[in-house]
Write a protein that holds these residues in place. Structure first.
Motif, PDB file in Angstrom:
ATOM      1  N   GLY A  88      -2.155   7.659  95.255  1.00 31.25           N
ATOM      2  CA  GLY A  88      -3.555   7.717  95.707  1.00 31.25           C
ATOM      3  C   GLY A  88      -3.661   8.118  97.168  1.00 31.25           C
ATOM      4  O   GLY A  88      -2.649   8.251  97.877  1.00 31.25           O
ATOM      5  N   ILE A  89      -4.906   8.317  97.600  1.00 30.59           N
ATOM      6  CA  ILE A  89      -5.154   8.785  98.974  1.00 30.59           C
ATOM      7  C   ILE A  89      -6.130   7.808  99.648  1.00 30.59           C
ATOM      8  O   ILE A  89      -7.193   7.517  99.088  1.00 30.59           O
ATOM      9  CB  ILE A  89      -5.766  10.203  98.939  1.00 30.59           C
ATOM     10  N   PRO A  90      -5.794   7.296 100.827  1.00 35.48           N
ATOM     11  CA  PRO A  90      -6.718   6.385 101.502  1.00 35.48           C
ATOM     12  C   PRO A  90      -8.082   7.039 101.702  1.00 35.48           C
ATOM     13  O   PRO A  90      -8.161   8.248 101.971  1.00 35.48           O
ATOM     14  CB  PRO A  90      -6.052   6.129 102.859  1.00 35.48           C
ATOM     15  N   GLU A  91      -9.142   6.239 101.581  1.00 35.21           N
ATOM     16  CA  GLU A  91     -10.499   6.788 101.628  1.00 35.21           C
ATOM     17  C   GLU A  91     -10.751   7.599 102.896  1.00 35.21           C
ATOM     18  O   GLU A  91     -11.312   8.688 102.851  1.00 35.21           O
ATOM     19  CB  GLU A  91     -11.505   5.647 101.513  1.00 35.21           C
TER      20      GLU A  91
ATOM     21  N   TRP B 157     -11.302  12.556  93.691  1.00 35.46           N
ATOM     22  CA  TRP B 157     -11.550  11.122  93.515  1.00 35.46           C
ATOM     23  C   TRP B 157     -10.184  10.484  93.625  1.00 35.46           C
ATOM     24  O   TRP B 157      -9.210  10.981  93.057  1.00 35.46           O
ATOM     25  CB  TRP B 157     -12.152  10.842  92.124  1.00 35.46           C
ATOM     26  N   SER B 158     -10.078   9.407  94.347  1.00 29.63           N
ATOM     27  CA  SER B 158      -8.769   8.792  94.463  1.00 29.63           C
ATOM     28  C   SER B 158      -8.874   7.321  94.808  1.00 29.63           C
ATOM     29  O   SER B 158      -9.830   6.900  95.467  1.00 29.63           O
ATOM     30  CB  SER B 158      -7.941   9.517  95.536  1.00 29.63           C
ATOM     31  N   LYS B 159      -7.906   6.558  94.343  1.00 27.53           N
ATOM     32  CA  LYS B 159      -7.856   5.135  94.683  1.00 27.53           C
ATOM     33  C   LYS B 159      -6.394   4.821  94.992  1.00 27.53           C
ATOM     34  O   LYS B 159      -5.506   5.122  94.171  1.00 27.53           O
ATOM     35  CB  LYS B 159      -8.350   4.318  93.481  1.00 27.53           C
ATOM     36  N   GLU B 160      -6.189   4.239  96.144  1.00 28.84           N
ATOM     37  CA  GLU B 160      -4.813   3.943  96.542  1.00 28.84           C
ATOM     38  C   GLU B 160      -4.147   3.029  95.515  1.00 28.84           C
ATOM     39  O   GLU B 160      -4.726   2.024  95.106  1.00 28.84           O
ATOM     40  CB  GLU B 160      -4.790   3.269  97.909  1.00 28.84           C
ATOM     41  N   GLY B 161      -2.954   3.427  95.126  1.00 31.07           N
ATOM     42  CA  GLY B 161      -2.197   2.604  94.171  1.00 31.07           C
ATOM     43  C   GLY B 161      -2.533   2.903  92.717  1.00 31.07           C
ATOM     44  O   GLY B 161      -1.779   2.517  91.823  1.00 31.07           O
TER      45      GLY B 161
END
Ligand code: ADP
Length: 390
Positions: A307-310, A355-359
Motif C-alpha cells: 500500500g501507499i501512505p495517504e 486507491w490504496s491502504k497501507e498494509g
C-alpha cells in the motif's frame, strides 16, 4: 524749487498714464491659454490594445491611466487611474523623457498579504508626441515554473545516472584487483550486469517519457482491443511475478476497445503490473480487470501489497518520486513508471487514479476513451468486431 516740483509732477503723471495705458491694453488683449493637450486615445491604438494578449496600459503625460486592459487591472497593475507598480512608473517617466523604448523584468508584490509576487516581462514605449506612454506587461510565472521544472528534472536525471555509472566504475576496479579470484570476478561481473540493466531501464524510461510528452504523442490513433493489451502486458511481467510466486489474473468485461495507441497502452499496463509485483509480498495475487464506464473504459490493476501512505498518494505520479527510495532501487525501479502511466493517460485524453491502504494493497485505475465514443463489449466471435463498436 517750483520748477522742480512741476517736473516731478509731470514725471508722476507720465508714469501713472503709462501704467493705466498698459492696464487697458492688457485687458483688451486675449488671455493666452496653455496649449491644449490631446489626451484622447486614437481609435487605431484602442483597437490594437483590445486584441493584445498581454496586460496593456496607456499613461497620459501626467502619469494618469488613460486605458488599461482588464488583465492589467486583474493583476493589480492598475487601480482607478493609477499605475500601481512604482518601478514601472519610473520606467515610463524615463521613456517619456528621452523617447527611447525600454524593456525589463519587474516583480510586482501580491495584492493580499501572503500572496506570492508576480514577475512580468515589460516593454515601455512612447505613444506619439503627446507624452502618452504605452506599457505592455507579460506574466512570466508559467515560463519560470517550466524552467524550474526542467532544471530540477535535469538535476534528477544526472543524479540518477551517476549512481549506476559510479557503481559500474567501482565494480570494474574491484574486478581488476580480484583478477586472481575467479569466484569474486564472477560475483562482481553479475553485479555489473545488474547496474548496466538499471542504466538501460532508466534510459528506456527517459526515452518513453520524452516521446509521450511530445506534441504528437499518438500520431496514428486507432482502436485498441483492451484484452490483447492486458494479455501482452501480463506476458511481459510473468517472469518477475513467477519469481515471487505472484499470480497475475486477467478479469472483468471482455471485448472492450479503447481509442489510442496499443504500444503505449501496453507500456502503461506493464508499468502498473510491474509495480504491483514489486510492492507485493510473495504468494499474492494481482488482478487486471477491464469494465465499461459510459464513454470510457476503465482498466484497473489491484494488488495485495504494502500500500501507499495517504500523504504520498498525490505525489507518486511525479517523476522520480518514491515512497521508499531504497526499496524502489532494490526492485529495479527507475522512479519514472507512474509518470509514464500518467502521461500515457493524458495523451489519450484520459486519467489515472489510485486507491490504496497501507498494509492492504493498492488499485490503480486507467480511464481511457472508448473506441466509438461509448464503451461496448464486442464478443470475440463477431467477424467484424470493431465495426460493430462504431
Ligand atoms: P518506481 O520505479 O520507484 O516504482 P514509480 O513511478 O513506478 O517508480 O512509482 C513511484 C512510487 O510509488 C514507488 O517508488 C512506490 O513507492 C510507489 N508505488 C507505486 N506503485 C505501487 C504499488 N502498487 N504499491 C505500493 N507502492 C507503489
Amino acid at each position: 524749487m517750483n520748477e522742480l516740483l512741476a517736473s516731478f509732477a509731470a514725471m508722476g503723471g507720465f508714469l501713472v498714464g503709462t501704467l493705466v495705458m498698459m492696464a487697458i491694453r492688457r485687458q483688451s488683449e486675449p488671455v493666452r491659454e496653455p496649449e491644449p493637450v490631446d489626451d484622447s486615445l486614437s481609435p487605431g491604438v484602442a483597437s490594437v490594445l483590445a486584441v493584445l494578449p498581454s496586460s496593456a496600459v496607456v499613461l497620459d503625460r501626467e502619469d494618469r491611466v488613460l486605458r488599461a486592459s482588464s488583465a492589467a487591472r486583474a493583476y493589480g497593475l492598475v487601480r482607478g487611474d493609477a499605475l500601481m507598480a512604482a518601478e514601472l512608473l519610473a520606467l515610463a517617466r524615463k521613456v517619456r523623457r528621452d523617447g527611447e523604448i525600454r524593456e525589463g523584468e519587474i516583480e510586482v508584490p501580491g495584492r493580499k498579504f501572503g500572496q506570492e509576487s508576480t514577475t512580468f516581462a515589460v516593454r515601455v514605449a512612447p505613444l506619439g508626441s503627446t507624452g502618452q506612454v504605452l506599457v505592455l506587461a507579460e506574466d512570466q510565472t508559467e515560463r519560470l515554473r517550466v524552467e524550474a521544472v526542467r532544471r530540477d528534472f535535469v538535476a534528477n536525471v544526472s543524479h540518477e545516472l551517476k549512481t549506476p555509472v559510479g557503481a559500474l566504475s567501482l565494480l570494474a576496479e574491484t574486478i581488476q584487483d580480484a583478477a586472481e579470484d575467479p569466484e569474486a570476478v564472477n560475483r562482481f561481473a553479475g553485479r555489473m550486469q545488474h547496474e548496466a540493466a538499471r542504466l538501460t531501464y532508466l534510459v528506456q524510461d527517459l526515452i518513453t517519457l520524452s516521446r509521450i510528452q511530445g506534441a504528437e504523442a499518438i500520431p496514428t490513433p486507432g482502436p485498441v482491443p483492451v484484452d490483447e493489451a492486458v494479455h501482452e502486458a501480463i506476458d511481459r511481467c510473468n517472469t518477475k511475478a513467477a519469481s515471487k510466486d505472484i499470480t497475475l489474473v486477467a478479469g472483468g468485461t471482455e471485448g472492450l476497445n479503447v481509442w489510442g495507441d496499443d504500444e503505449l497502452l501496453v507500456t502503461a499496463l506493464r508499468n502498473l503490473i510491474d509495480n504491483a509485483v514489486a510492492y507485493s509480498p510473495e504468494h499474492t495475487r494481482v488482478v487486471v480487470s477491464a469494465r465499461p464506464a459510459g464513454e470510457a473504459v476503465e482498466v484497473s490493476v489491484s494488488d495485495q501489497g504494502i500500500g501507499i501512505p495517504e500523504g504520498a498518494q498525490e505525489r507518486i505520479f511525479e517523476r522520480f518520486f518514491r515512497v521508499d527510495a531504497a526499496r524502489s532501487r532494490a526492485t529495479g525501479g527507475t522512479g519514472l513508471g507512474l509518470a509514464i502511466v500518467k502521461h500515457v493517460a493524458v495523451a489519450h485524453g484520459g486519467e489515472v487514479t489510485v486507491w490504496s491502504k497501507e498494509g492492504s494493497g493498492s488499485t490503480f485505475t486507467l480511464r481511457l476513451p472508448a473506441f466509438g465514443g461509448v464503451a461496448v463489449a464486442v464478443p470475440r466471435t463477431t467477424s467484424t468486431p470493431l465495426e460493430a463498436a462504431t
